[in-house]
Design a protein around this motif. Structure first.
Motif, PDB file in Angstrom:
ATOM      1  N   TYR A 166     -19.716   3.497  -7.469  1.00 16.29           N
ATOM      2  CA  TYR A 166     -18.778   3.448  -6.448  1.00 16.29           C
ATOM      3  C   TYR A 166     -19.528   2.862  -5.175  1.00 16.29           C
ATOM      4  O   TYR A 166     -18.386   2.499  -3.947  1.00 16.29           O
ATOM      5  CB  TYR A 166     -17.945   4.460  -6.361  1.00 16.29           C
ATOM      6  CG  TYR A 166     -17.542   4.571  -8.008  1.00 16.29           C
ATOM      7  CD1 TYR A 166     -16.295   3.935  -8.814  1.00 16.29           C
ATOM      8  CD2 TYR A 166     -17.407   5.480  -8.993  1.00 16.29           C
ATOM      9  CE1 TYR A 166     -16.031   3.852 -10.022  1.00 16.29           C
ATOM     10  CE2 TYR A 166     -17.454   5.344 -10.533  1.00 16.29           C
ATOM     11  CZ  TYR A 166     -16.535   5.032 -10.909  1.00 16.29           C
ATOM     12  OH  TYR A 166     -16.320   4.602 -12.110  1.00 16.29           O
ATOM     13  N   SER A 167     -20.425   3.853  -4.276  1.00 14.16           N
ATOM     14  CA  SER A 167     -20.601   2.986  -2.278  1.00 14.16           C
ATOM     15  C   SER A 167     -19.808   4.269  -2.321  1.00 14.16           C
ATOM     16  O   SER A 167     -19.096   4.162  -1.170  1.00 14.16           O
ATOM     17  CB  SER A 167     -20.697   2.319  -2.474  1.00 14.16           C
ATOM     18  OG  SER A 167     -21.490   1.396  -2.977  1.00 14.16           O
ATOM     19  N   ARG A 168     -19.246   5.498  -3.503  1.00 11.99           N
ATOM     20  CA  ARG A 168     -18.046   6.376  -2.119  1.00 11.99           C
ATOM     21  C   ARG A 168     -18.745   7.857  -2.680  1.00 11.99           C
ATOM     22  O   ARG A 168     -19.206   7.926  -3.082  1.00 11.99           O
ATOM     23  CB  ARG A 168     -16.365   6.379  -2.794  1.00 11.99           C
ATOM     24  CG  ARG A 168     -15.725   5.347  -1.957  1.00 11.99           C
ATOM     25  CD  ARG A 168     -14.882   4.536  -3.279  1.00 11.99           C
ATOM     26  NE  ARG A 168     -13.604   4.930  -3.332  1.00 11.99           N
ATOM     27  CZ  ARG A 168     -12.551   5.448  -3.713  1.00 11.99           C
ATOM     28  NH1 ARG A 168     -12.246   4.600  -4.868  1.00 11.99           N
ATOM     29  NH2 ARG A 168     -11.489   5.745  -3.628  1.00 11.99           N
ATOM     30  N   ASN A 169     -17.573   9.022  -1.679  1.00 17.72           N
ATOM     31  CA  ASN A 169     -18.455  10.478  -2.000  1.00 17.72           C
ATOM     32  C   ASN A 169     -16.605  10.551  -2.789  1.00 17.72           C
ATOM     33  O   ASN A 169     -15.952  10.592  -2.335  1.00 17.72           O
ATOM     34  CB  ASN A 169     -17.770  10.600  -0.522  1.00 17.72           C
ATOM     35  CG  ASN A 169     -19.036   9.920   0.103  1.00 17.72           C
ATOM     36  OD1 ASN A 169     -20.436  10.209  -0.252  1.00 17.72           O
ATOM     37  ND2 ASN A 169     -18.385  10.164   1.511  1.00 17.72           N
ATOM     38  N   ILE A 170     -16.842  12.049  -3.071  1.00 18.37           N
ATOM     39  CA  ILE A 170     -16.107  12.748  -4.455  1.00 18.37           C
ATOM     40  C   ILE A 170     -15.499  13.751  -3.105  1.00 18.37           C
ATOM     41  O   ILE A 170     -15.393  13.458  -1.975  1.00 18.37           O
ATOM     42  CB  ILE A 170     -16.985  14.402  -5.439  1.00 18.37           C
ATOM     43  CG1 ILE A 170     -18.337  13.482  -5.872  1.00 18.37           C
ATOM     44  CG2 ILE A 170     -16.729  14.294  -5.862  1.00 18.37           C
ATOM     45  CD1 ILE A 170     -17.709  12.390  -6.750  1.00 18.37           C
ATOM     46  N   ASP A 171     -14.426  13.205  -3.885  1.00 16.69           N
ATOM     47  CA  ASP A 171     -13.143  14.412  -3.522  1.00 16.69           C
ATOM     48  C   ASP A 171     -13.122  15.488  -3.977  1.00 16.69           C
ATOM     49  O   ASP A 171     -12.296  15.950  -5.073  1.00 16.69           O
ATOM     50  CB  ASP A 171     -12.027  13.798  -3.200  1.00 16.69           C
ATOM     51  CG  ASP A 171     -10.713  14.260  -3.080  1.00 16.69           C
ATOM     52  OD1 ASP A 171     -10.841  15.498  -2.392  1.00 16.69           O
ATOM     53  OD2 ASP A 171      -9.973  13.941  -2.801  1.00 16.69           O
ATOM     54  N   TYR A 172     -13.966  16.334  -3.454  1.00 13.98           N
ATOM     55  CA  TYR A 172     -13.399  17.933  -4.526  1.00 13.98           C
ATOM     56  C   TYR A 172     -12.827  18.605  -4.044  1.00 13.98           C
ATOM     57  O   TYR A 172     -12.590  19.990  -5.018  1.00 13.98           O
ATOM     58  CB  TYR A 172     -15.214  18.484  -3.299  1.00 13.98           C
ATOM     59  CG  TYR A 172     -16.507  18.192  -4.034  1.00 13.98           C
ATOM     60  CD1 TYR A 172     -17.036  18.731  -5.080  1.00 13.98           C
ATOM     61  CD2 TYR A 172     -17.608  16.908  -2.725  1.00 13.98           C
ATOM     62  CE1 TYR A 172     -18.596  17.931  -5.003  1.00 13.98           C
ATOM     63  CE2 TYR A 172     -18.370  17.081  -3.433  1.00 13.98           C
ATOM     64  CZ  TYR A 172     -18.811  17.337  -4.545  1.00 13.98           C
ATOM     65  OH  TYR A 172     -20.225  16.812  -4.838  1.00 13.98           O
ATOM     66  N   SER A 173     -11.750  18.980  -3.063  1.00 20.29           N
ATOM     67  CA  SER A 173     -10.796  19.242  -3.032  1.00 20.29           C
ATOM     68  C   SER A 173      -9.991  19.146  -4.587  1.00 20.29           C
ATOM     69  O   SER A 173      -8.722  19.700  -4.756  1.00 20.29           O
ATOM     70  CB  SER A 173     -10.108  18.496  -1.843  1.00 20.29           C
ATOM     71  OG  SER A 173      -8.693  20.464  -1.721  1.00 20.29           O
ATOM     72  N   SER A 174      -9.780  17.271  -4.926  1.00 20.46           N
ATOM     73  CA  SER A 174      -8.990  16.621  -5.772  1.00 20.46           C
ATOM     74  C   SER A 174      -9.152  17.486  -6.756  1.00 20.46           C
ATOM     75  O   SER A 174      -9.321  17.546  -7.979  1.00 20.46           O
ATOM     76  CB  SER A 174      -9.132  15.777  -5.584  1.00 20.46           C
ATOM     77  OG  SER A 174      -7.885  14.821  -4.323  1.00 20.46           O
ATOM     78  N   MET A 175     -11.281  17.205  -7.027  1.00 19.73           N
ATOM     79  CA  MET A 175     -12.337  17.243  -8.184  1.00 19.73           C
ATOM     80  C   MET A 175     -11.401  18.680  -8.973  1.00 19.73           C
ATOM     81  O   MET A 175     -11.510  19.430 -10.109  1.00 19.73           O
ATOM     82  CB  MET A 175     -12.892  17.466  -8.044  1.00 19.73           C
ATOM     83  CG  MET A 175     -14.296  17.691  -9.492  1.00 19.73           C
ATOM     84  SD  MET A 175     -15.776  17.522  -9.339  1.00 19.73           S
ATOM     85  CE  MET A 175     -16.248  17.930  -7.753  1.00 19.73           C
ATOM     86  N   LEU A 176     -11.629  20.035  -7.765  1.00 23.91           N
ATOM     87  CA  LEU A 176     -11.088  21.456  -8.040  1.00 23.91           C
ATOM     88  C   LEU A 176     -10.042  21.463  -8.863  1.00 23.91           C
ATOM     89  O   LEU A 176      -9.978  22.634  -9.226  1.00 23.91           O
ATOM     90  CB  LEU A 176     -11.461  22.365  -7.057  1.00 23.91           C
ATOM     91  CG  LEU A 176     -11.577  23.756  -6.934  1.00 23.91           C
ATOM     92  CD1 LEU A 176     -11.889  24.315  -7.974  1.00 23.91           C
ATOM     93  CD2 LEU A 176     -11.986  24.604  -6.162  1.00 23.91           C
ATOM     94  N   GLU A 177      -8.924  20.984  -8.246  1.00 22.24           N
ATOM     95  CA  GLU A 177      -7.347  21.153  -8.179  1.00 22.24           C
ATOM     96  C   GLU A 177      -7.311  20.465  -9.931  1.00 22.24           C
ATOM     97  O   GLU A 177      -6.363  21.446 -10.695  1.00 22.24           O
ATOM     98  CB  GLU A 177      -6.643  20.428  -7.511  1.00 22.24           C
ATOM     99  CG  GLU A 177      -5.230  20.478  -7.827  1.00 22.24           C
ATOM    100  CD  GLU A 177      -4.089  19.896  -6.679  1.00 22.24           C
ATOM    101  OE1 GLU A 177      -3.346  18.978  -7.318  1.00 22.24           O
ATOM    102  OE2 GLU A 177      -4.965  19.267  -5.579  1.00 22.24           O
ATOM    103  N   LYS A 178      -7.799  19.479 -10.460  1.00 20.17           N
ATOM    104  CA  LYS A 178      -7.700  19.293 -11.933  1.00 20.17           C
ATOM    105  C   LYS A 178      -8.314  19.861 -12.888  1.00 20.17           C
ATOM    106  O   LYS A 178      -7.801  20.179 -13.383  1.00 20.17           O
ATOM    107  CB  LYS A 178      -8.587  17.220 -11.180  1.00 20.17           C
ATOM    108  CG  LYS A 178      -8.499  16.575 -12.634  1.00 20.17           C
ATOM    109  CD  LYS A 178      -7.086  16.816 -13.699  1.00 20.17           C
ATOM    110  CE  LYS A 178      -7.566  15.949 -15.051  1.00 20.17           C
ATOM    111  NZ  LYS A 178      -5.892  16.527 -15.701  1.00 20.17           N
ATOM    112  N   ALA A 179      -9.444  20.032 -12.266  1.00 18.99           N
ATOM    113  CA  ALA A 179     -10.716  21.191 -12.657  1.00 18.99           C
ATOM    114  C   ALA A 179      -9.784  22.763 -13.286  1.00 18.99           C
ATOM    115  O   ALA A 179      -9.995  23.249 -14.514  1.00 18.99           O
ATOM    116  CB  ALA A 179     -11.941  21.672 -12.345  1.00 18.99           C
TER     117      ALA A 179
END
Length: 165
Positions: A27-40
């Motif tokens: 994707y040539s993009r970075n991870i949104d770690y905040s959203s990932m943690l919230e969803k997890a």
């Protein structure tokens, strides 16, 4: 097997290198770690959130490590090793696996954020111990055996707007 329920104790273990390379190459993009943690976590009780990262002496990495801590991740940092032939290596597979096994008696669910098929055996072991295993990663770069070994799989690539910056 444990189903999702309020009050469920969750540990989130993030293979940052694996996710970074997938997000960049596809994707040539970075991870949104905040959203990932919230969803997890999904309205459950977060017991531990650990991001396993590699120090490669790049200028922006310390601010990245600090941002992870601000979001709520404990960071475990390993220095990259450079060998005589110029090759480099650094991975957290063993460390992540040991932490997951150590946490198994203290959580109901482990959310493994990685697409690395080497974790399939870990998933099978934890499920045998009664721990629910959820995998979050990019489907296009996730090993089939890892998806099959988990109780649930979230394809972060299907929700780019949520999981990518």
């Amino acid at each position: 097997m444990t189903e999702i329920h309020p009050g469920q104790r969750v540990a989130v273990l993030v293979d940052s290198q694996n996710l970074y390379h997938s997000a960049q190459s596809v994707y040539s993009r970075n991870i949104d770690y905040s959203s990932m943690l919230e969803k997890a976590v999904q309205d459950r009780t977060l017991t531990r959130a650990i991001a396993y990262v590699i120090r490669a002496d790049s200028p922006e990495e310390e601010s990245f490590f600090e941002a992870l801590r601000d979001i709520g991740f404990e960071t475990k940092i390993k220095d990259i090793k450079t060998f005589g032939d110029g090759s480099k290596k650094a991975d957290w597979d063993l460390g992540m696996s040991l932490d997951a096994v150590s946490l198994a008696d203290h959580v109901d669910t482990v959310v493994l954020c990685s697409g690395d098929g080497d974790f399939a055996r870990l998933c099978s072991h934890l499920r045998h111990e009664g721990v629910r295993i959820e995998v979050m990663s990019f489907g296009s770069s996730t090993a089939t055996e890892l998806v099959e070994a988990a109780d649930a799989f979230v394809d972060m690539g299907e929700r780019e707007d949520t999981f990518l910056l």
